[in-house]
Design a protein around this motif. Sequence first.
Motif, PDB file in Angstrom:
ATOM      1  N   ASP A  82       0.796  -1.229   0.000  1.00 34.22           N
ATOM      2  CA  ASP A  82       0.000   0.000   0.000  1.00 34.22           C
ATOM      3  C   ASP A  82       0.825   1.275   0.000  1.00 34.22           C
ATOM      4  O   ASP A  82       0.270   2.362   0.145  1.00 34.22           O
ATOM      5  CB  ASP A  82      -0.991   0.035   1.177  1.00 34.22           C
ATOM      6  CG  ASP A  82      -2.159  -0.917   0.963  1.00 34.22           C
ATOM      7  OD1 ASP A  82      -2.496  -1.191  -0.210  1.00 34.22           O
ATOM      8  OD2 ASP A  82      -2.726  -1.396   1.962  1.00 34.22           O
ATOM      9  N   ALA A 109       2.445   8.146  -1.767  1.00 27.99           N
ATOM     10  CA  ALA A 109       1.073   7.831  -1.372  1.00 27.99           C
ATOM     11  C   ALA A 109       1.021   6.563  -0.536  1.00 27.99           C
ATOM     12  O   ALA A 109       1.823   5.645  -0.720  1.00 27.99           O
ATOM     13  CB  ALA A 109       0.198   7.670  -2.619  1.00 27.99           C
ATOM     14  N   ASN A 112      -5.407   3.884  -0.749  1.00 25.39           N
ATOM     15  CA  ASN A 112      -6.216   3.545  -1.919  1.00 25.39           C
ATOM     16  C   ASN A 112      -6.053   4.592  -3.026  1.00 25.39           C
ATOM     17  O   ASN A 112      -6.613   5.690  -2.959  1.00 25.39           O
ATOM     18  CB  ASN A 112      -7.690   3.453  -1.502  1.00 25.39           C
ATOM     19  CG  ASN A 112      -8.607   3.093  -2.644  1.00 25.39           C
ATOM     20  OD1 ASN A 112      -8.160   2.780  -3.746  1.00 25.39           O
ATOM     21  ND2 ASN A 112      -9.905   3.145  -2.401  1.00 25.39           N
ATOM     22  N   LEU A 202      -6.594   7.591   1.858  1.00 23.45           N
ATOM     23  CA  LEU A 202      -5.292   7.766   1.211  1.00 23.45           C
ATOM     24  C   LEU A 202      -4.578   8.954   1.851  1.00 23.45           C
ATOM     25  O   LEU A 202      -5.190   9.990   2.133  1.00 23.45           O
ATOM     26  CB  LEU A 202      -5.492   8.037  -0.284  1.00 23.45           C
ATOM     27  CG  LEU A 202      -4.241   8.237  -1.134  1.00 23.45           C
ATOM     28  CD1 LEU A 202      -3.453   6.929  -1.258  1.00 23.45           C
ATOM     29  CD2 LEU A 202      -4.618   8.753  -2.525  1.00 23.45           C
TER      30      LEU A 202
END
Length: 366
Positions: A82, A109, A112, A202
Motif C-alpha cells: 500500500d 502515497a 487507496n 489515502l
Amino acid sequence: MATASTAHDDEIALWISLSLINGLGGQTLCKLLSTFGTPSSIYSAPISQLKEVASEAIAKLIAQGPDNQAIQSTLDWLAIEDNHLITLADKTYPKLLLEIADPPPLLYAKGNLDLLNMPSVAIVGSRNASPQGAKNAEDFACALSELGFCIVSGMALGIDGSAHIGALKGSGNTIAVVGTGLDIVYPAKHRDLAHQIAQRGLIISEFGLNTPSRPQNFPRRNRIISGLSLGCLVVEANIQSGSLITARLATEQGREVFAIPGSIHSPVSKGCHSLIKQGAKLVDHVHDIVSELQPFTGLETIDESETPPEITDNPILTHMGFDPINIETLIERSGLTSEQLSAMLLVLELENKVATLPGSRYQRIA
C-alpha cells in the motif's frame, strides 16, 4: 536485457534520485521533463544541454549520475504493501492536478489510489476550531462522502481533522495531503487518525521521506488540496488563516469556493465572512455545495424536497443563543441561580448540546 518490470523499477529509481537533488524544485524538474522526456534521458543529456534548462549547480549534480545509496531507503519503503510513488508519467496521476500551474512531479502515497480521481471536495479551516465549527466540518464531510464525494483536507488539528473523521464515519473516502514525508505523522496527536486514513482512504505528500514539519511546507501543500478538488469549503478561519491561502488557490485554479458563516463576534468567522464578501458561496446546507458541483460529477441529483423536522428548543439553549456566553450573562437572561444553571449545563454537555470553552464560557452546539 532488462525486463519491462525491471526497466520500470529502474525508471522509478531515477525519478526518486532527481527528486532528492538539493535545490532542484518541482518547476525546474517539470521543465527538464518537458525538454528531455524521461528521467533516464535527463541523466543521459550532456551538461551543456542541462545548463540551458537548469542552473549550472543543478546541471553538475545531475551529471554526477543517480545517488543509488540515497534512494535505497525510499525503494525499501515502496516495497511495503500500500505504499506508492505516483509520477507525472503514470496513468493514476490525478487528472485535476494536471490542470494547475505547478503540479507536483511526484506524489508519495499510502492507501487507496482509486480515490485520486474521484469527485472530491476540500474541507479546510482553523486549527483552533470552535466546538460548533468542528461539528459542522464533521457533519458536512460525512454527508458529502455518503453522497459520493471524496473529502480532501490537510490532517491538521481542528477543522481538518474533523473533516477526515466525518468522512470516515461516512463512506470512508478521504485524502489527507500532508506537509511532511510519509514516514512522519504530523501532528503526533493524529497518529491514530493517520492509520485509519491509510487503511480506508489515502495519505499523500509531494515531500520525500524524512522531510520534517517545516512552516513553508504547509502553504505549498495547500495547492494540492485545492487542486485535487472540484470545490473548497472553508468552515472556520480567521483573517490570517492558511485556509484563506487554500481558498485563494482554489479560485486561481478555477475551483468553486464555499464558506460557512458564523457569529459576527467570532474571530474564526471573520475569514469566512471575508470570502463571502469576495464572492464565495454562502453555505448552510450540504445541498448548497452539491447543487453547484453535481453537474461536474455524474453523481445523482439529491432530492431536496424533504421538510426538516421541527426542533423543540430547550429554554436554556434559547437563552444561550449561538454565541459563546459566560455564566453571569446566562444567569441574567434566565433568572436562574448559578447552582441551577450549572446542573442544567452539565446535563446539556453530557448530551453533546453544549460545550465548555476557555474562560468559563459556554456555547451551544447545533
